[in-house]
Design a protein around this motif. Structure first.
Motif, PDB file in Angstrom:
ATOM      1  N   ASP A  38      23.596  -7.158 -20.833  1.00 47.43           N
ATOM      2  CA  ASP A  38      22.629  -8.244 -20.932  1.00 47.43           C
ATOM      3  C   ASP A  38      21.407  -7.751 -21.704  1.00 47.43           C
ATOM      4  O   ASP A  38      21.060  -6.567 -21.630  1.00 47.43           O
ATOM      5  N   PRO A  39      20.749  -8.641 -22.435  1.00 45.28           N
ATOM      6  CA  PRO A  39      19.600  -8.232 -23.252  1.00 45.28           C
ATOM      7  C   PRO A  39      18.535  -7.510 -22.420  1.00 45.28           C
ATOM      8  O   PRO A  39      18.151  -7.973 -21.350  1.00 45.28           O
ATOM      9  N   GLY A  40      18.081  -6.376 -22.947  1.00 42.25           N
ATOM     10  CA  GLY A  40      17.002  -5.638 -22.291  1.00 42.25           C
ATOM     11  C   GLY A  40      17.400  -4.845 -21.068  1.00 42.25           C
ATOM     12  O   GLY A  40      16.555  -4.223 -20.428  1.00 42.25           O
ATOM     13  N   MET A  41      18.705  -4.848 -20.730  1.00 41.64           N
ATOM     14  CA  MET A  41      19.112  -4.182 -19.485  1.00 41.64           C
ATOM     15  C   MET A  41      20.204  -3.144 -19.706  1.00 41.64           C
ATOM     16  O   MET A  41      20.726  -2.587 -18.758  1.00 41.64           O
ATOM     17  N   GLY A  42      20.596  -2.920 -20.928  1.00 39.83           N
ATOM     18  CA  GLY A  42      21.664  -1.962 -21.162  1.00 39.83           C
ATOM     19  C   GLY A  42      22.973  -2.463 -20.572  1.00 39.83           C
ATOM     20  O   GLY A  42      23.175  -3.660 -20.366  1.00 39.83           O
ATOM     21  N   LEU A  43      23.866  -1.541 -20.300  1.00 35.13           N
ATOM     22  CA  LEU A  43      25.145  -1.871 -19.676  1.00 35.13           C
ATOM     23  C   LEU A  43      25.079  -1.511 -18.199  1.00 35.13           C
ATOM     24  O   LEU A  43      24.541  -0.459 -17.831  1.00 35.13           O
ATOM     25  N   ARG A  44      25.645  -2.377 -17.372  1.00 31.19           N
ATOM     26  CA  ARG A  44      25.670  -2.116 -15.934  1.00 31.19           C
ATOM     27  C   ARG A  44      27.112  -2.188 -15.437  1.00 31.19           C
ATOM     28  O   ARG A  44      27.870  -3.064 -15.833  1.00 31.19           O
ATOM     29  N   LEU A  45      27.450  -1.281 -14.532  1.00 31.98           N
ATOM     30  CA  LEU A  45      28.808  -1.157 -14.040  1.00 31.98           C
ATOM     31  C   LEU A  45      29.118  -2.240 -13.018  1.00 31.98           C
ATOM     32  O   LEU A  45      28.388  -2.405 -12.038  1.00 31.98           O
ATOM     33  N   ILE A  46      30.230  -2.961 -13.223  1.00 33.06           N
ATOM     34  CA  ILE A  46      30.632  -4.015 -12.302  1.00 33.06           C
ATOM     35  C   ILE A  46      31.599  -3.451 -11.258  1.00 33.06           C
ATOM     36  O   ILE A  46      31.345  -3.497 -10.056  1.00 33.06           O
ATOM     37  N   HIS A  47      32.740  -2.967 -11.716  1.00 35.94           N
ATOM     38  CA  HIS A  47      33.757  -2.339 -10.872  1.00 35.94           C
ATOM     39  C   HIS A  47      34.394  -1.212 -11.670  1.00 35.94           C
ATOM     40  O   HIS A  47      34.317  -1.188 -12.900  1.00 35.94           O
ATOM     41  N   TYR A  48      35.067  -0.331 -10.958  1.00 37.22           N
ATOM     42  CA  TYR A  48      35.789   0.718 -11.626  1.00 37.22           C
ATOM     43  C   TYR A  48      37.046   1.073 -10.835  1.00 37.22           C
ATOM     44  O   TYR A  48      37.220   0.638  -9.683  1.00 37.22           O
TER      45      TYR A  48
ATOM     46  N   THR B   3      19.078   7.216 -12.682  1.00 37.98           N
ATOM     47  CA  THR B   3      18.326   6.242 -13.486  1.00 37.98           C
ATOM     48  C   THR B   3      18.106   6.828 -14.868  1.00 37.98           C
ATOM     49  O   THR B   3      17.983   8.043 -15.038  1.00 37.98           O
ATOM     50  N   VAL B   4      18.106   5.953 -15.852  1.00 36.08           N
ATOM     51  CA  VAL B   4      17.881   6.344 -17.234  1.00 36.08           C
ATOM     52  C   VAL B   4      16.859   5.383 -17.831  1.00 36.08           C
ATOM     53  O   VAL B   4      17.000   4.164 -17.681  1.00 36.08           O
ATOM     54  N   THR B   5      15.859   5.923 -18.495  1.00 39.08           N
ATOM     55  CA  THR B   5      14.791   5.100 -19.054  1.00 39.08           C
ATOM     56  C   THR B   5      14.601   5.387 -20.533  1.00 39.08           C
ATOM     57  O   THR B   5      14.422   6.543 -20.930  1.00 39.08           O
ATOM     58  N   GLN B   6      14.631   4.338 -21.317  1.00 37.98           N
ATOM     59  CA  GLN B   6      14.302   4.431 -22.736  1.00 37.98           C
ATOM     60  C   GLN B   6      13.055   3.584 -22.948  1.00 37.98           C
ATOM     61  O   GLN B   6      13.091   2.369 -22.762  1.00 37.98           O
ATOM     62  N   SER B   7      11.979   4.211 -23.331  1.00 39.34           N
ATOM     63  CA  SER B   7      10.690   3.530 -23.379  1.00 39.34           C
ATOM     64  C   SER B   7      10.369   2.911 -24.735  1.00 39.34           C
ATOM     65  O   SER B   7       9.323   2.289 -24.905  1.00 39.34           O
ATOM     66  N   GLN B   8      11.259   3.076 -25.699  1.00 39.80           N
ATOM     67  CA  GLN B   8      11.025   2.545 -27.046  1.00 39.80           C
ATOM     68  C   GLN B   8      11.987   1.396 -27.308  1.00 39.80           C
ATOM     69  O   GLN B   8      13.134   1.636 -27.666  1.00 39.80           O
ATOM     70  N   PRO B   9      11.579   0.154 -27.166  1.00 46.08           N
ATOM     71  CA  PRO B   9      12.511  -0.957 -27.403  1.00 46.08           C
ATOM     72  C   PRO B   9      12.979  -1.013 -28.862  1.00 46.08           C
ATOM     73  O   PRO B   9      14.132  -1.357 -29.120  1.00 46.08           O
ATOM     74  N   SER B  94      23.893   8.594 -18.619  1.00 49.78           N
ATOM     75  CA  SER B  94      24.188   9.793 -17.839  1.00 49.78           C
ATOM     76  C   SER B  94      25.362   9.529 -16.914  1.00 49.78           C
ATOM     77  O   SER B  94      25.635   8.380 -16.549  1.00 49.78           O
ATOM     78  N   ALA B  95      26.043  10.587 -16.540  1.00 52.75           N
ATOM     79  CA  ALA B  95      27.141  10.509 -15.582  1.00 52.75           C
ATOM     80  C   ALA B  95      27.071  11.725 -14.683  1.00 52.75           C
ATOM     81  O   ALA B  95      26.957  12.858 -15.177  1.00 52.75           O
ATOM     82  N   GLY B  96      27.129  11.527 -13.391  1.00 48.00           N
ATOM     83  CA  GLY B  96      27.123  12.638 -12.463  1.00 48.00           C
ATOM     84  C   GLY B  96      28.468  13.346 -12.458  1.00 48.00           C
ATOM     85  O   GLY B  96      29.497  12.732 -12.694  1.00 48.00           O
ATOM     86  N   GLY B  97      28.448  14.621 -12.165  1.00 47.88           N
ATOM     87  CA  GLY B  97      29.689  15.382 -12.167  1.00 47.88           C
ATOM     88  C   GLY B  97      30.667  14.981 -11.087  1.00 47.88           C
ATOM     89  O   GLY B  97      31.866  15.226 -11.199  1.00 47.88           O
ATOM     90  N   THR B  98      30.162  14.338 -10.039  1.00 45.44           N
ATOM     91  CA  THR B  98      31.033  13.941  -8.936  1.00 45.44           C
ATOM     92  C   THR B  98      31.168  12.430  -8.821  1.00 45.44           C
ATOM     93  O   THR B  98      31.578  11.920  -7.796  1.00 45.44           O
ATOM     94  N   SER B  99      30.822  11.696  -9.851  1.00 46.10           N
ATOM     95  CA  SER B  99      30.748  10.231  -9.753  1.00 46.10           C
ATOM     96  C   SER B  99      31.871   9.531 -10.498  1.00 46.10           C
ATOM     97  O   SER B  99      31.720   8.384 -10.893  1.00 46.10           O
ATOM     98  N   TYR B 100      33.006  10.206 -10.705  1.00 46.77           N
ATOM     99  CA  TYR B 100      34.150   9.590 -11.386  1.00 46.77           C
ATOM    100  C   TYR B 100      33.788   9.089 -12.789  1.00 46.77           C
ATOM    101  O   TYR B 100      34.352   8.124 -13.265  1.00 46.77           O
ATOM    102  N   GLY B 101      32.855   9.753 -13.413  1.00 45.70           N
ATOM    103  CA  GLY B 101      32.526   9.431 -14.790  1.00 45.70           C
ATOM    104  C   GLY B 101      31.728   8.173 -14.986  1.00 45.70           C
ATOM    105  O   GLY B 101      31.498   7.735 -16.122  1.00 45.70           O
ATOM    106  N   LYS B 102      31.280   7.547 -13.890  1.00 44.70           N
ATOM    107  CA  LYS B 102      30.542   6.289 -14.028  1.00 44.70           C
ATOM    108  C   LYS B 102      29.261   6.529 -14.815  1.00 44.70           C
ATOM    109  O   LYS B 102      28.501   7.430 -14.523  1.00 44.70           O
ATOM    110  N   LEU B 103      29.017   5.678 -15.796  1.00 38.07           N
ATOM    111  CA  LEU B 103      27.849   5.825 -16.649  1.00 38.07           C
ATOM    112  C   LEU B 103      26.707   4.940 -16.169  1.00 38.07           C
ATOM    113  O   LEU B 103      26.908   3.772 -15.822  1.00 38.07           O
ATOM    114  N   THR B 104      25.505   5.511 -16.209  1.00 34.24           N
ATOM    115  CA  THR B 104      24.272   4.746 -16.015  1.00 34.24           C
ATOM    116  C   THR B 104      23.568   4.720 -17.356  1.00 34.24           C
ATOM    117  O   THR B 104      23.355   5.772 -17.969  1.00 34.24           O
ATOM    118  N   PHE B 105      23.215   3.517 -17.809  1.00 35.05           N
ATOM    119  CA  PHE B 105      22.650   3.356 -19.142  1.00 35.05           C
ATOM    120  C   PHE B 105      21.150   3.059 -19.093  1.00 35.05           C
ATOM    121  O   PHE B 105      20.657   2.426 -18.151  1.00 35.05           O
TER     122      PHE B 105
END
Lengths: 116, 115
Positions: A38-48, B3-9, B94-105
């Motif tokens: 979604d705009p301004g929110m990056g990608l968010r995980l739904i299910h895996y 959490t991941v933060t990008q401060s430059q839109p 980022s992805a934690g080593g124990t988090s099944y590769g789940k990405l946080t953007f």
């Protein structure tokens, strides 16, 4: 090698309708994921899913269901679509077995869904 | 939780110049991975570069390099000799080593390269 494919690429639904998004990968990956963008929110995980027959909730699972009956396929279902589910949906897969590309996710081309 | 933060839109750069995109993160895991993904107008997500947290050496891939500051939880992307094809949305993740590769953007940075 097609990599990760998604069907359909575009879809318009009316509020309350249902649909299923199909993700397929030909890399024999164990892990598969559904994200929404979604705009301004990056990608968010739904299910895996960490393997055939397994599923787990991600960050934003409400309103969605998933199934992984076959290793190569990961389905995302919307039982009763709402305008808040208007988004771009991405499927991804990864190989947890090690090697140079360990933990790298491979993404499909995305599905643009509009709910009116 | 991560959490991941990008401060430059948005960022812009002239062709052939260098630009740096910023990213900060937070994690409770000791072992984790950091990534930069590129999303051009085609919408396809493309991995640009990755960094394993246990490696002190900064990752490089051709014109792309990172400045990984573990103590400061900072992970910036430097693009050298910018090209018009670098115009895209860039996501730090980022992805934690124990988090099944789940990405946080992160929220993403739109980079425009001007001729």
């Amino acid at each position: 090698n097609a990599g990760v494919t998604q069907t359909p690429k575009f879809r318009v639904l009316k509020t309350g309708q249902s649909m299923t998004l199909l993700c397929a990968q030909d890399m024999n990956h164990e892990y598969m994921y559904w994200y929404r963008q979604d705009p301004g929110m990056g990608l968010r995980l739904i299910h895996y899913s960490v393997g055939e027959g397994t599923t787990a909730k991600g960050e934003v699972p409400d309103g969605y269901n998933v199934s992984r009956l076959k290793k190569q396929n990961f389905l995302l279902g919307l039982e009763s679509a709402a305008p808040s589910q208007t988004s771009v949906y991405f499927c991804a897969s990864s190989d947890p077995t090690g090697g140079v590309r360990y933990n790298e996710q491979f993404f499909g081309p995305g599905t643009r869904l509009t709910v009116l | 939780a991560q959490t991941v933060t990008q401060s430059q839109p948005e960022m812009s750069v002239q062709e052939a110049e260098t630009v740096t995109l910023s990213c900060t993160y937070d994690t409770s895991e000791n072992n984790y991975y950091l990534f930069w993904y590129k999303q051009p107008p085609s919408r396809q997500m493309i991995l640009v570069i990755r960094q394993e947290a246990y490696k002190q050496q900064n990752a490089t891939e051709n014109r792309f390099s990172v400045n990984f500051q573990k103590a400061a939880k900072s992970f910036s992307l430097k693009i050298s000799d910018s090209q018009l094809g670098d115009t895209a949305m860039y996501f730090c993740s980022s992805a934690g080593g124990t988090s099944y590769g789940k990405l946080t953007f992160g929220q993403g940075t739109i980079l425009t390269v001007h001729p």
